[in-house]
Scaffold this motif. Structure first.
Motif, PDB file in Angstrom:
ATOM      1  N   PRO A  37       0.835  -1.209   0.000  1.00  0.00           N
ATOM      2  CA  PRO A  37       0.000   0.000   0.000  1.00  0.00           C
ATOM      3  C   PRO A  37       0.871   1.262   0.000  1.00  0.00           C
ATOM      4  N   PRO A  38       0.416   2.315  -0.650  1.00  0.00           N
ATOM      5  CA  PRO A  38       1.206   3.549  -0.706  1.00  0.00           C
ATOM      6  C   PRO A  38       1.618   4.083   0.663  1.00  0.00           C
ATOM      7  N   SER A  39       0.773   3.901   1.680  1.00  0.00           N
ATOM      8  CA  SER A  39       1.107   4.446   3.002  1.00  0.00           C
ATOM      9  C   SER A  39       2.272   3.718   3.668  1.00  0.00           C
ATOM     10  N   ALA A  40       2.744   2.613   3.086  1.00  0.00           N
ATOM     11  CA  ALA A  40       3.925   1.933   3.618  1.00  0.00           C
ATOM     12  C   ALA A  40       5.215   2.644   3.198  1.00  0.00           C
ATOM     13  N   TRP A  41       5.195   3.383   2.090  1.00  0.00           N
ATOM     14  CA  TRP A  41       6.392   4.078   1.605  1.00  0.00           C
ATOM     15  C   TRP A  41       6.913   5.100   2.627  1.00  0.00           C
ATOM     16  N   PRO A  42       6.073   5.982   3.180  1.00  0.00           N
ATOM     17  CA  PRO A  42       6.611   6.911   4.189  1.00  0.00           C
ATOM     18  C   PRO A  42       7.175   6.194   5.422  1.00  0.00           C
ATOM     19  N   VAL A  43       6.597   5.051   5.778  1.00  0.00           N
ATOM     20  CA  VAL A  43       7.121   4.281   6.911  1.00  0.00           C
ATOM     21  C   VAL A  43       8.528   3.799   6.574  1.00  0.00           C
ATOM     22  N   LEU A  44       8.700   3.255   5.380  1.00  0.00           N
ATOM     23  CA  LEU A  44      10.034   2.805   4.977  1.00  0.00           C
ATOM     24  C   LEU A  44      11.005   3.974   4.908  1.00  0.00           C
ATOM     25  N   ARG A  45      10.551   5.119   4.402  1.00  0.00           N
ATOM     26  CA  ARG A  45      11.429   6.299   4.331  1.00  0.00           C
ATOM     27  C   ARG A  45      11.939   6.700   5.715  1.00  0.00           C
ATOM     28  N   GLU A  46      11.069   6.613   6.729  1.00  0.00           N
ATOM     29  CA  GLU A  46      11.498   6.928   8.093  1.00  0.00           C
ATOM     30  C   GLU A  46      12.564   5.939   8.571  1.00  0.00           C
ATOM     31  N   GLY A  51      18.047   4.703   9.823  1.00  0.00           N
ATOM     32  CA  GLY A  51      18.977   3.591   9.806  1.00  0.00           C
ATOM     33  C   GLY A  51      18.631   2.529  10.839  1.00  0.00           C
ATOM     34  N   ARG A  52      18.163   2.969  11.970  1.00  0.00           N
ATOM     35  CA  ARG A  52      17.730   2.093  13.072  1.00  0.00           C
ATOM     36  C   ARG A  52      16.742   2.910  13.886  1.00  0.00           C
ATOM     37  N   VAL A  53      15.506   2.417  14.003  1.00  0.00           N
ATOM     38  CA  VAL A  53      14.465   3.233  14.612  1.00  0.00           C
ATOM     39  C   VAL A  53      13.446   2.331  15.306  1.00  0.00           C
ATOM     40  N   GLN A  54      12.778   2.887  16.282  1.00  0.00           N
ATOM     41  CA  GLN A  54      11.702   2.166  16.944  1.00  0.00           C
ATOM     42  C   GLN A  54      10.365   2.623  16.365  1.00  0.00           C
ATOM     43  N   ALA A  55       9.382   1.735  16.436  1.00  0.00           N
ATOM     44  CA  ALA A  55       8.067   2.031  15.862  1.00  0.00           C
ATOM     45  C   ALA A  55       7.472   3.303  16.450  1.00  0.00           C
ATOM     46  N   GLY A  56       7.659   3.545  17.734  1.00  0.00           N
ATOM     47  CA  GLY A  56       7.108   4.744  18.367  1.00  0.00           C
ATOM     48  C   GLY A  56       7.620   6.024  17.742  1.00  0.00           C
ATOM     49  N   THR A  57       8.867   6.024  17.312  1.00  0.00           N
ATOM     50  CA  THR A  57       9.435   7.204  16.652  1.00  0.00           C
ATOM     51  C   THR A  57       8.767   7.424  15.298  1.00  0.00           C
ATOM     52  N   ILE A  58       8.515   6.332  14.582  1.00  0.00           N
ATOM     53  CA  ILE A  58       7.839   6.431  13.283  1.00  0.00           C
ATOM     54  C   ILE A  58       6.428   6.979  13.482  1.00  0.00           C
ATOM     55  N   ILE A  59       5.739   6.464  14.486  1.00  0.00           N
ATOM     56  CA  ILE A  59       4.378   6.924  14.792  1.00  0.00           C
ATOM     57  C   ILE A  59       4.380   8.431  15.047  1.00  0.00           C
ATOM     58  N   GLY A  60       5.329   8.898  15.854  1.00  0.00           N
ATOM     59  CA  GLY A  60       5.418  10.318  16.164  1.00  0.00           C
ATOM     60  C   GLY A  60       5.787  11.163  14.961  1.00  0.00           C
ATOM     61  N   SER A  61       6.702  10.672  14.143  1.00  0.00           N
ATOM     62  CA  SER A  61       7.153  11.434  12.976  1.00  0.00           C
ATOM     63  C   SER A  61       6.068  11.582  11.923  1.00  0.00           C
ATOM     64  N   LEU A  62       5.330  10.500  11.704  1.00  0.00           N
ATOM     65  CA  LEU A  62       4.336  10.506  10.627  1.00  0.00           C
ATOM     66  C   LEU A  62       2.931  10.839  11.102  1.00  0.00           C
ATOM     67  N   GLY A  63       2.702  10.764  12.410  1.00  0.00           N
ATOM     68  CA  GLY A  63       1.363  11.010  12.925  1.00  0.00           C
ATOM     69  C   GLY A  63       0.386   9.922  12.519  1.00  0.00           C
ATOM     70  N   MET A  64       0.916   8.727  12.283  1.00  0.00           N
ATOM     71  CA  MET A  64       0.064   7.599  11.896  1.00  0.00           C
ATOM     72  C   MET A  64      -0.390   6.844  13.134  1.00  0.00           C
ATOM     73  N   ASP A  65      -1.481   6.146  12.994  1.00  0.00           N
ATOM     74  CA  ASP A  65      -1.999   5.291  14.043  1.00  0.00           C
ATOM     75  C   ASP A  65      -1.015   4.145  14.303  1.00  0.00           C
ATOM     76  N   LYS A  66      -0.890   3.758  15.566  1.00  0.00           N
ATOM     77  CA  LYS A  66       0.026   2.683  15.958  1.00  0.00           C
ATOM     78  C   LYS A  66      -0.258   1.395  15.179  1.00  0.00           C
ATOM     79  N   SER A  67      -1.530   1.055  15.038  1.00  0.00           N
ATOM     80  CA  SER A  67      -1.870  -0.187  14.336  1.00  0.00           C
ATOM     81  C   SER A  67      -1.490  -0.108  12.855  1.00  0.00           C
ATOM     82  N   ALA A  68      -1.617   1.067  12.244  1.00  0.00           N
ATOM     83  CA  ALA A  68      -1.242   1.226  10.835  1.00  0.00           C
ATOM     84  C   ALA A  68       0.260   1.062  10.665  1.00  0.00           C
ATOM     85  N   VAL A  69       1.043   1.671  11.554  1.00  0.00           N
ATOM     86  CA  VAL A  69       2.495   1.538  11.473  1.00  0.00           C
ATOM     87  C   VAL A  69       2.893   0.083  11.680  1.00  0.00           C
ATOM     88  N   SER A  70       2.297  -0.572  12.657  1.00  0.00           N
ATOM     89  CA  SER A  70       2.591  -1.993  12.899  1.00  0.00           C
ATOM     90  C   SER A  70       2.270  -2.838  11.672  1.00  0.00           C
TER      91      SER A  70
END
Length: 148
Positions: A37-46, A51-70
């Motif tokens: 899905p297109p919304s996976a591209w910004p997650v990969l970009r983060e 280089g090494r990141v936790q899901a919570g940081t991605i959630i905060g950076s993108l403002g996406m729902d936790k379940s969507a990021v997961s």
């Protein structure tokens, strides 16, 4: 042009840019994997940026729902684009890293995106392009993080 007219013009321009950005994101996700899905591209970009990141940081950076990021991280793992590993000091923490495949494919995708921008802007004078880049960067710095 007065201030109100300039603001309207900026707003209208951003709407057109947003349409192009969505098209670019769809294209990038499709180039990574046809069923991604297109919304996976910004997650990969983060993940790639960090280089090494936790899901919570991605959630905060993108403002996406936790379940969507997961869900997107799971899809990216299934496509061999990210790896997840437990923190060596805190087993509750999980770090996400891009795989060599993700780095290789995204480099190709990003080069294509930059080539398309270069084609759009090739007629601009170098000074105009530098000024545009500077002003756009200054504006982007004013935009609050997604989590705000």
């Amino acid at each position: 042009m007065d201030t109100d007219a300039a603001i309207r013009s900026v707003d209208e321009s951003f709407e057109r840019i947003a349409v192009g950005a969505r098209r670019s994101i769809r294209r990038a996700a499709g180039e990574l994997a046809a069923d991604l899905p297109p919304s996976a591209w910004p997650v990969l970009r983060e993940v790639l940026r960090a280089g090494r990141v936790q899901a919570g940081t991605i959630i905060g950076s993108l403002g996406m729902d936790k379940s969507a990021v997961s869900r997107h991280l799971k899809e990216l793992r299934e496509h061999g684009l990210v790896d997840a590993e437990r923190d060596e000091h805190d087993g509750r923490s999980i770090w996400i890293r891009p795989t060599p495949l993700a780095i290789e494919r995204s480099a190709t995708i990003l080069a294509g995106q930059q080539d398309r921008l270069r084609d759009l802007l090739e007629a601009w004078e170098p000074g105009d392009l530098e000024r545009f880049a500077d002003l756009l960067h200054r504006f982007a710095e004013l935009v609050p993080p997604a989590a705000d």
